[in-house]
Design an enzyme around this catalytic site. Sequence first.
Site, PDB file in Angstrom:
ATOM      1  N   LYS A 184       0.890  -1.172  -0.050  1.00  0.00           N
ATOM      2  CA  LYS A 184      -0.068   0.234  -0.123  1.00  0.00           C
ATOM      3  C   LYS A 184       0.929   1.319   0.028  1.00  0.00           C
ATOM      4  O   LYS A 184       1.584   1.654   1.071  1.00  0.00           O
ATOM      5  CB  LYS A 184      -0.981  -0.037   1.219  1.00  0.00           C
ATOM      6  CG  LYS A 184      -1.995   1.077   0.990  1.00  0.00           C
ATOM      7  CD  LYS A 184      -1.616   2.418   1.645  1.00  0.00           C
ATOM      8  CE  LYS A 184      -2.751   3.380   1.678  1.00  0.00           C
ATOM      9  NZ  LYS A 184      -2.133   4.735   1.778  1.00  0.00           N
ATOM     10  N   GLY A 237       7.008   5.611   8.080  1.00  0.00           N
ATOM     11  CA  GLY A 237       6.068   6.844   8.337  1.00  0.00           C
ATOM     12  C   GLY A 237       6.277   7.263   9.483  1.00  0.00           C
ATOM     13  O   GLY A 237       7.270   7.366  10.286  1.00  0.00           O
ATOM     14  N   SER A 238       4.954   8.033   9.990  1.00  0.00           N
ATOM     15  CA  SER A 238       5.107   8.719  11.150  1.00  0.00           C
ATOM     16  C   SER A 238       4.983   7.834  12.385  1.00  0.00           C
ATOM     17  O   SER A 238       4.225   6.833  12.279  1.00  0.00           O
ATOM     18  CB  SER A 238       3.756   9.993  11.332  1.00  0.00           C
ATOM     19  OG  SER A 238       2.757   9.325  11.343  1.00  0.00           O
ATOM     20  N   THR A 239       5.333   8.430  13.466  1.00  0.00           N
ATOM     21  CA  THR A 239       5.236   7.701  14.636  1.00  0.00           C
ATOM     22  C   THR A 239       3.650   7.547  15.233  1.00  0.00           C
ATOM     23  O   THR A 239       3.419   6.650  15.769  1.00  0.00           O
ATOM     24  CB  THR A 239       5.890   8.508  15.771  1.00  0.00           C
ATOM     25  OG1 THR A 239       7.319   8.786  15.389  1.00  0.00           O
ATOM     26  CG2 THR A 239       5.939   7.649  17.292  1.00  0.00           C
ATOM     27  N   THR A 241       1.046   7.384  13.214  1.00  0.00           N
ATOM     28  CA  THR A 241       0.449   6.514  12.421  1.00  0.00           C
ATOM     29  C   THR A 241       0.840   4.957  12.980  1.00  0.00           C
ATOM     30  O   THR A 241       0.263   4.154  12.980  1.00  0.00           O
ATOM     31  CB  THR A 241       0.626   6.503  11.001  1.00  0.00           C
ATOM     32  OG1 THR A 241       0.233   7.873  10.557  1.00  0.00           O
ATOM     33  CG2 THR A 241       0.049   5.626  10.146  1.00  0.00           C
ATOM     34  N   ALA A 242       2.239   4.794  13.359  1.00  0.00           N
ATOM     35  CA  ALA A 242       2.645   3.634  13.769  1.00  0.00           C
ATOM     36  C   ALA A 242       2.022   3.164  14.914  1.00  0.00           C
ATOM     37  O   ALA A 242       1.728   1.755  15.159  1.00  0.00           O
ATOM     38  CB  ALA A 242       4.270   3.780  14.046  1.00  0.00           C
ATOM     39  N   CYS A 292      14.089  11.303   6.152  1.00  0.00           N
ATOM     40  CA  CYS A 292      14.117  10.808   7.702  1.00  0.00           C
ATOM     41  C   CYS A 292      15.428  10.981   8.213  1.00  0.00           C
ATOM     42  O   CYS A 292      15.602  11.146   9.492  1.00  0.00           O
ATOM     43  CB  CYS A 292      13.219   9.622   7.887  1.00  0.00           C
ATOM     44  SG  CYS A 292      14.137   8.195   7.054  1.00  0.00           S
TER      45      CYS A 292
END
Length: 487
Positions: A184, A237-239, A241-242, A292
């Site tokens: 995705k 990705g972002s923390t 979202t994790a 990053c």
Amino acid sequence: MSTTTSPVATVAGVDVPTGHFIGGRRVDSARTFTTISPIDGAPLAEIARAGEEEVDLAVRAAHDAFPAWAALGPAGRAAHLHRLADLIDANVERLAAVECADMAMLLRSLRARVIARGALNYRNYADLAVAYEERDWRSKGTWNRVQRMPAGPAAVITPWNAPFMLSTWKTAPALAAGCTVVLKPAEWSPLSCSLLGELADEAGLPPGVLNVVQGIGEEAGAALVAHPLIRRVSFTGSTDTARHIGRAAADNVVPFTAELGGKNPFLVFADADLDAAAAKAAGQYDDAGQVCLSGTRLLVEESVLEPFLERFHAATDAHVLGDPRDDATTVSPLIHPDHLERVAGFVDRARASGQRVVRGGARTGGLFYAPTLIEPTDNDAEIVQNEVFGPVLTIQTFRDEDEAVALANSTRYGLSAIVYTSSLGRADRVGRAVRSGVAWVNTFLVRDLTAPFGGVGHSGIGREGGDHALDFYSDLKTLQILEGSVR
């Protein structure tokens, strides 16, 4: 949802299918979303927008394809992955043109190294899987062997920066280990990953081995990581979202790896080559700071602050903001209007709270933001502690090695660190003391694909790279046989 011929968008002269790639064929959705070019804000394509139905179709395709793909063994899978790598090499120009239009990374970087890294990922992991030696030993009257068993269908969710390379970085070890994959990509830059599906099909990967589902994270991504047939989840990705993904993986007792944000220190000691250090520090503005691993916190020994800044400003003045397709450009636009607002918001709040904006700190038209340097009033300032992910650096000073390490380790992140010094002893001491997944000394972004890669703290969970990634996508089993009981 339909499985007829998918619509095609022409992007940078390249035809790109806009449907999902599921079970070896294109699948459309009743809903779409628009991807725009950061270069000029123009719409590029209407992309099929997956919901639970399309995600379920993709996961079941991966589930059905898994037994045969796993049974091929490392050598059989490697033959497919080497063909895919060859096709990536043959299509560098097409892939680079599409990705430049879709996310505005510098075209010359995409051509020279970023897209080709995708081919290297597949070759590297294919060969590592073939070369794997099962561990044998004798213990307590038994003969023992550790075996890798492919885990099953894997969910791979990738970010909008360098989407093609990062998708191959994750799908390569999963496929080499014998997993099937549902990929995705991020909704802000999905187009090059659509072409990855095309190339996988051309390389002869069996239907369902690699599937690409496009959509919004809160819809398609959430449905994917919560699907009960998924056996591994890998996310970059972002923390924030994790946290959501980790909860969903935990509900199904599925191993989860995450490479997350960074607020990385760039330490410059008085004995460093200041010309090299300043040039590399100014280079952290490359790709508009949307990397990053970038060293965004400049920590400079106070005795050399002025000569360092003189060199840093000269190097930053040489940057050219412009069209990423132009070879003269060194700083590209930000990915999306929402992201521009986020970056500008950080700087606006820093200015309002009394932090000194040394240079930049302004929009310059379109999605461009000027390379910015901020001198914070204290180490607890938001601009020091939180990831901006844009062309914004901070600068602080330290008096000695202990203070340098303390500042380096003073955020919740721990992805990378950069150290400039001419002392081997200091390189070793500081390299050991900083809390990060990787520490570079007198260089930056040099990667050995067999080395572990990941972060500590809020920068991630688990490790990618080499056998670490192949082990993640495997279930390890110990075979134990009583000695003398078999012939």
